[in-house]
Design an enzyme around this catalytic site. Structure first.
Site, PDB file in Angstrom:
ATOM      1  N   THR A 110       0.828  -1.204   0.000  1.00 45.84           N
ATOM      2  CA  THR A 110       0.000   0.000   0.000  1.00 45.84           C
ATOM      3  C   THR A 110       0.867   1.261   0.000  1.00 45.84           C
ATOM      4  OG1 THR A 110      -1.615  -1.195   1.315  1.00 45.84           O
ATOM      5  CG2 THR A 110      -1.847   1.193   1.242  1.00 45.84           C
ATOM      6  N   GLU A 111       0.608   2.146  -0.953  1.00 47.51           N
ATOM      7  CA  GLU A 111       1.292   3.447  -1.038  1.00 47.51           C
ATOM      8  C   GLU A 111       2.814   3.286  -1.130  1.00 47.51           C
ATOM      9  OE1 GLU A 111      -0.580   6.047  -1.358  1.00 47.51           O
ATOM     10  OE2 GLU A 111      -2.511   5.348  -0.584  1.00 47.51           O
ATOM     11  N   LEU A 112       3.265   2.146  -1.658  1.00 48.74           N
ATOM     12  CA  LEU A 112       4.693   1.814  -1.770  1.00 48.74           C
ATOM     13  C   LEU A 112       5.409   1.866  -0.419  1.00 48.74           C
ATOM     14  CD1 LEU A 112       5.953   3.338  -5.159  1.00 48.74           C
ATOM     15  CD2 LEU A 112       5.003   1.087  -4.688  1.00 48.74           C
TER      16      LEU A 112
END
Lengths: 473, 398
Positions: free
Chosen positions: B145-147
Site C-alpha cells: 500500500t502506497e509503496l
C-alpha cells in the site's frame, strides 16, 4: 400588564440555556395573563406580540414598518440552500406571508440564527463605561445624562461598533428595539435578558421612561471562566446599575452580582430557573439505549465555562477501571477541536465519542440512552441542562459551583476541580447500577416539582412591586 | 538498454457514511453506497474505460513490445463488480493479452504491514486468490500500500516467496545511487524496483500545470529526457525507468482535455524508435538484470506519499494513531471471538484512505488530502470513523 421582553435567544433557535429559560418564563407569564412583546435579533424591524400561551410556540410576527409589507416580487421562490430539509426563501415576503411560514423558516427569514455568538471570547478591550459614567474625574462611577436621546443613541452606536460582528449586532438590535418601544410606547416594564439586550433596555428606559428589569442568566465571569471582556463587564454593570430591579437565577449568581459588580442586595431578586417537561419522556426501564455499557454524558457548550476538560480527565480515569463504559460529549463550542485532539492523545479508543450539536429530538434521544450526566462547570449561574437530564431519570453529577445545586437534593454535588471525587462517584455508580437507578428515579420525582409556574409567579410579583413603586413616586 | 516499467495503481476505497453517535446500534452498513457508486461510475467513464481501451489498442498495435503492470486493490474489484462490471471485464481482456502483469498487494489497501503481521499476510493471501480468480495470474511481484517499504517488510515479503518488490526512490535512502538500476533488499533476499519519482510525477502531477516551466509536456520532450538518462551508462547494464503512478492520472487527475491520452498513445512509438529503449514488466527484471545487484538498506519506513515520503499522511497525529489502535484491537477481538460475519466490515475499515482523510498536515500536501477527502475536515472524518468503530464493537458484543 404589558411587558417588552428583550432577549437574544428563543426556541426553536437556541444555543444554550438562555433560550430555554426565556421560553419557560414567557410561556408561564402568558398563562398568568401578562402580555408580552418579544424582540429578538432580527434583521427586520419586527417583534413578536405574544398574548396566549400557545403564542410562545407559534411566534406570530408583526413588522413595525408596514412599508415592508409590500407584495413580494418573486412569490415563494426557493434557492438551493437548505435549512434542515427545507429550502431557504430567497424572495422578499410580506408580513402575512411570513406568518404563514413554519416557525423555523419564519425565524430564518427574519435573520435569527443559532450561532452561539453570545459566547465569543473577546480579546481587544474598548471602553463602554464612558457612555454612562464619567470616569475622567472621580474613581466612583457617576451616571452621566446625555443631552438628548438622539445623542445617546449616537454615542451607543459609536461605542458598540466593534471589530467583532457581535457588537455591531448589538448596535443594530438596540436601534430596532428602541424604535419598536418608542412607536408602541405602552409598556409597563422592560424585561431584558443578559448583557446583549441591556443597551436597548437602558436606552428605552431613558426614552420612554419605562422601568427596567435586568435578568442575569450568566455574567461575563461565568462565560469566560476568568475575567473576560471589560466591555461586556461595563455593559453588564451599567445595565444592572441603571435598572429598577435585577433578577438573578440563583443565590450563586446573586452573590456574584453583589461581590463583583457591587450592586446593592436590596435591588436583587432571586428567581430560580425550572424545567417543564413535554411529558413525552420515556420511562427509565424502556430506554432505547445506544451502548450496552454504562453511558456517561456531557451535554452543553464545549467552552471553558462548562469544564469539558474535567469531563475528559474523568473519562480517562474511569475507563482505566471500567473499559466497558462509554463517554459522550455532546455540543459545540470553541474548545471542541482542542478536546477532540486531546481525547485522541489519551488513546481512549472508541470509548470517548463526540456527538456534535444536537437538535431537540436528538437531545431527547441521547438522554434516553444515558445513565450518568456529568456537568463539571467551572461557574454555572443556574444550569437547566442537569434538570432536563434528571427529568429523564438520569443520575446527575453537578458542580458545586452552580445555581442548580441550590434547588436539587437528589444529585451528586462535587467541586468542578475535584476529578478524583467525580471518578470515585462514577466508579461507584457503575459498580452499583441499582443505586444509580434509584438516585435517578428520586431525581426525576424531585425535578417534576420544579415548575416554571413558580418562577413566573415570582417574576409577576416583581413586576407588580416595580409598577406600584413607580406609581407612588 | 533502458526498460520503461509502467505500473499503475488502481484503487477506490469504500467511503463511509456520516455516522453520528445516535446512529450507533441502528446502522447496518458503514459504506456510503450512493457516493461510492457515483464516484465509481464517474471514474469508470473518465478514466478506467477509456484508459483500458487505449492500453488494449496499444498492446495490439505493438504486440509484445509494449508492456504494463497493474495493482488493483480488492476493494476496487468489489466495487467494479457492484457498480461498473464492464470495468472488470476490460481488465480481464487486458489480462488475456499476456502483456499485462498484475501485482500482489493487500486486498483492503491497508497499512497492516506496519501494525499486524498476521493480518498483513491474511490480506495478501486474499488478494493473491482474487488476482488468480479474476485474472488467472499468480503474482510474484509485490507492491505494498502506497509503496510503503522497510527492511522489516521486505523480510516478510521475501519469506512469502515473492521475487520482486516495488518501492519509492527516496533520495535520503538512495543518496548517490540511481533508481535506474535494480537493487536487492538489505538481506539480499528480494529484488527491488524503485520509482523514478521526478519523471513519474511529471506525468501524474505536473502534466497539465501551466505554471510549470516545462509545460506543455510533449512526447518528444519526455523521450529526450529519457534518452539523456542512458548516456551515463557505459557498461551496457540494463536500466529500468520505473514510472509508477495512480491509474486515475489518466482522465481523472489529468482530464481528457489536457491531452493526456494522446500523450500516452504517442509514447510507445516514440520509445520504440530507439533501439536502446523498450518496455518491461516488473517480473522480468530478474532476468534482465545483467549485473551484480547492490543491496540497499531501508532502516526507516518510506512511502510514495507527499513530500516527506514517509508515513505522516496516515500515522502522524493523535487521531490517526488512536483510530489505528482501535481498529486493530477490534480486529483481534473479532478473530478471537470467531465473528467471521464482522470480519469483512472490520477489514474494510483498515483501508488506508480512512486515515488519510484524518491527516492534519495543512500545507501544500494538505490540499491534495482535501481534494481526495469526502469530509469537510480531518476532525469530522475522525469522528465518523470512530463512531463506525463504536458501532462495530456493539455488534461484536451482541
Amino acid at each position: 400588564m404589558k411587558i417588552l421582553m428583550l432577549t437574544w435567544e428563543f426556541p426553536p433557535v437556541i444555543a444554550g440555556g438562555l433560550g430555554m429559560a426565556c421560553y419557560g418564563i414567557v410561556k408561564s407569564l402568558l398563562e398568568l395573563d401578562i402580555d408580552i412583546d418579544l424582540v429578538l435579533p432580527t434583521n427586520k424591524t419586527a417583534y413578536f406580540p405574544l398574548r396566549e400561551p400557545q403564542d410562545a410556540d407559534e411566534l406570530p410576527v408583526v413588522f413595525l414598518d408596514q412599508t415592508e409589507d409590500r407584495p413580494s416580487p418573486k412569490k415563494y421562490s426557493y434557492d438551493n440552500v437548505k435549512i434542515g430539509s427545507e429550502p431557504i426563501l430567497s424572495s422578499v415576503l410580506t408580513e402575512t406571508e411570513v406568518n404563514r411560514l413554519s416557525i423555523e423558516r419564519r425565524l430564518h427569514y427574519l435573520g435569527v440564527i443559532s450561532n452561539p455568538e453570545t459566547y465569543i471570547n473577546f480579546h481587544t478591550l474598548k471602553t463602554f463605561r464612558s457612555i454612562f459614567f464619567d470616569t475622567s474625574s472621580t474613581n466612583q462611577p457617576e451616571y452621566v445624562k446625555p443631552d438628548n436621546e438622539v445623542s445617546l443613541l449616537r454615542v451607543i452606536g459609536k461605542s458598540l461598533k466593534g471589530s467583532e460582528d457581535i457588537f455591531k449586532k448589538v448596535q443594530e438590535y438596540t436601534v430596532k428595539a428602541t424604535q419598536i418601544a418608542a412607536t408602541n410606547n405602552d409598556y409597563d416594564i422592560i424585561h431584558a435578558h443578559d448583557w446583549l439586550t441591556y443597551p436597548p433596555g437602558m436606552l428605552i428606559k431613558k426614552v420612554c421612561d419605562t422601568p427596567l428589569i435586568t435578568h442575569i442568566h450568566a455574567t461575563e465571569f461565568d462565560r469566560s471562566g476568568g475575567s473576560g471582556d471589560e466591555r461586556v463587564h461595563n455593559i453588564e454593570y451599567s445595565g444592572m446599575a441603571f435598572s429598577d430591579s435585577v433578577i438573578a437565577v440563583s443565590k450563586y449568581t446573586a452573590q456574584m452580582i453583589i461581590n463583583r459588580y457591587r450592586i446593592g442586595p436590596e435591588k436583587i431578586n432571586i428567581v430560580h430557573n425550572a424545567y417543564s417537561s413535554d411529558a413525552k419522556i420515556l420511562k427509565t426501564d424502556s430506554k432505547k439505549r445506544i451502548f450496552k455499557g454504562p453511558t456517561i454524558l456531557f451535554l452543553g457548550r464545549i467552552t471553558i465555562q462548562k469544564g469539558p476538560d474535567y469531563f475528559l480527565d474523568v473519562a480517562k480515569q474511569v475507563l482505566k477501571k471500567h473499559p466497558q463504559a462509554r463517554f459522550i460529549m455532546a455540543g459545540t463550542g470553541d474548545m471542541a477541536r482542542k478536546l477532540l485532539h486531546k481525547s485522541a492523545s489519551y488513546r481512549l479508543k472508541n470509548r470517548f465519542l463526540f456527538a456534535g450539536f444536537l437538535n431537540r429530538k436528538e437531545v431527547e434521544d441521547i438522554l434516553s440512552s444515558t445513565d450518568i450526566y456529568l456537568l463539571p462547570s467551572v461557574s454555572e449561574p443556574f444550569g437547566i441542562a442537569p434538570l432536563e437530564a434528571m427529568a429523564y431519570g438520569i443520575t446527575a453529577i453537578i458542580s458545586k459551583q452552580s445555581g442548580v445545586s441550590e434547588v436539587v437534593d437528589h444529585a451528586y454535588k462535587i467541586d468542578f476541580w475535584d476529578i478524583d471525587k467525580m471518578v470515585e462517584t462514577i466508579d461507584f455508580l457503575i459498580e452499583n447500577p441499582e443505586k444509580c437507578r434509584n438516585m435517578g428515579i428520586k431525581g426525576m420525582r424531585e425535578v417534576e416539582k420544579i415548575r416554571w409556574d413558580d418562577a413566573a409567579a415570582a417574576i409577576k410579583t416583581t413586576y407588580k412591586t416595580i409598577k406600584q413603586t413607580r406609581q407612588h413616586n | 538498454m533502458l526498460n520503461i516499467v509502467f505500473y499503475f495503481q488502481v484503487h477506490q476505497p469504500y467511503r463511509l457514511k456520516h455516522i453520528n453517535v445516535l446512529d450507533i446500534g441502528k446502522i447496518d452498513r458503514y459504506d456510503n453506497e450512493e457516493l461510492n457508486k457515483e464516484i465509481m461510475i464517474k471514474v469508470a467513464n473518465k478514466c478506467y474505460l477509456p484508459s483500458n481501451r487505449l492500453m488494449l489498442k496499444l498492446i495490439k498495435r505493438y504486440a509484445d513490445k509494449f508492456k504494463i503492470a497493474y495493482s488493483i486493490s480488492g476493494v476496487a474489484v468489489e466495487q467494479f463488480k457492484q457498480y461498473a462490471p464492464q470495468v472488470l471485464d476490460s481488465f480481464k481482456e487486458l489480462a488475456a493479452t499476456g502483456q499485462v502483469e498484475f501485482l500482489a498487494e493487500t486486498y483492503y489497501h491497508s497499512l497492516a504491514s506496519l501494525i499486524d503481521t498476521d493480518e498483513f499476510l491474511d490480506q495478501i493471501q486474499m488478494h493473491q486468490d482474487l488476482v488468480y480468480k479474476e485474472f488467472g495470474q499468480r503474482p510474484i511481484v509485490f507492491r505494498n500500500t502506497e509503496l510503503i517499504y522497510s527492511d522489516k517488510i521486505s523480510d516478510i515479503i521475501a519469506e512469502e516467496g515473492y521475487k520482486v518488490m516495488l518501492s519509492e526512490g527516496v533520495d535520503r535512502i538512495l543518496k548517490w545511487r540511481s533508481p535506474l538500476y535494480s537493487y536487492k533488499n538489505y538481506s539480499k533476499t528480494i529484488s527491488l524496483l524503485l520509482k523514478y519519482y521526478s519523471l513519474s510525477d511529471d506525468i501524474a502531477f505536473r502534466f497539465s500545470n501551466t505554471a510549470w516551466q516545462d509545460y506543455p509536456l510533449t512526447v518528444d520532450k519526455f523521450i529526450n529526457w529519457i534518452n539523456k538518462l542512458t548516456l551515463s551508462e557505459k557498461l551496457n547494464r540494463n536500466q529500468f525507468l520505473n514510472l509508477f503512478m495512480d491509474y486515475e492520472t489518466f482522465g481523472e487527475h489529468q482530464w481528457e482535455e489536457t491531452g493526456i491520452f494522446q500523450f500516452v498513445e504517442a509514447m510507445p512509438e516514440a520509445v520504440l524508435k530507439h533501439e536502446h529503449l523498450g518496455f518491461a514488466n516488473p517480473s522480468q527484471i530478474t532476468g534482465l538484470t545483467n549485473y551484480q545487484q547492490e543491496s540497499i538498506a531501508f532502516p526507516e519506513t518510506v512511502s510514495w506519499a507527499d513530500q516527506e515520503r514517509d508515513l505522516s499522511a496516515w500515522m502522524e497525529n493523535d487521531m490517526q494513531k488512536n483510530a489505528h489502535e482501535t481498529i486493530y484491537s477490534l480486529l483481534k477481538l473479532i478473530k478471537k471471538k470467531k465473528r467471521d460475519d464482522l470480519l469483512p466490515t472490520a477489514r474494510m475499515l483498515t483501508t488506508s484512505d480512512h486515515f488519510y482523510y484524518i491527516c492534519t498536515k495543512y500545507f501544500q500536501d494538505g490540499d491534495v488530502h482535501k481534494y481526495f477527502s469526502p469530509y469537510d475536515s480531518p476532525e469530522q472524518a475522525y469522528i465518523y470513523y470512530l463512531n463506525a468503530l463504536a458501532d462495530l464493537e456493539e455488534k461484536l458484543n451482541n
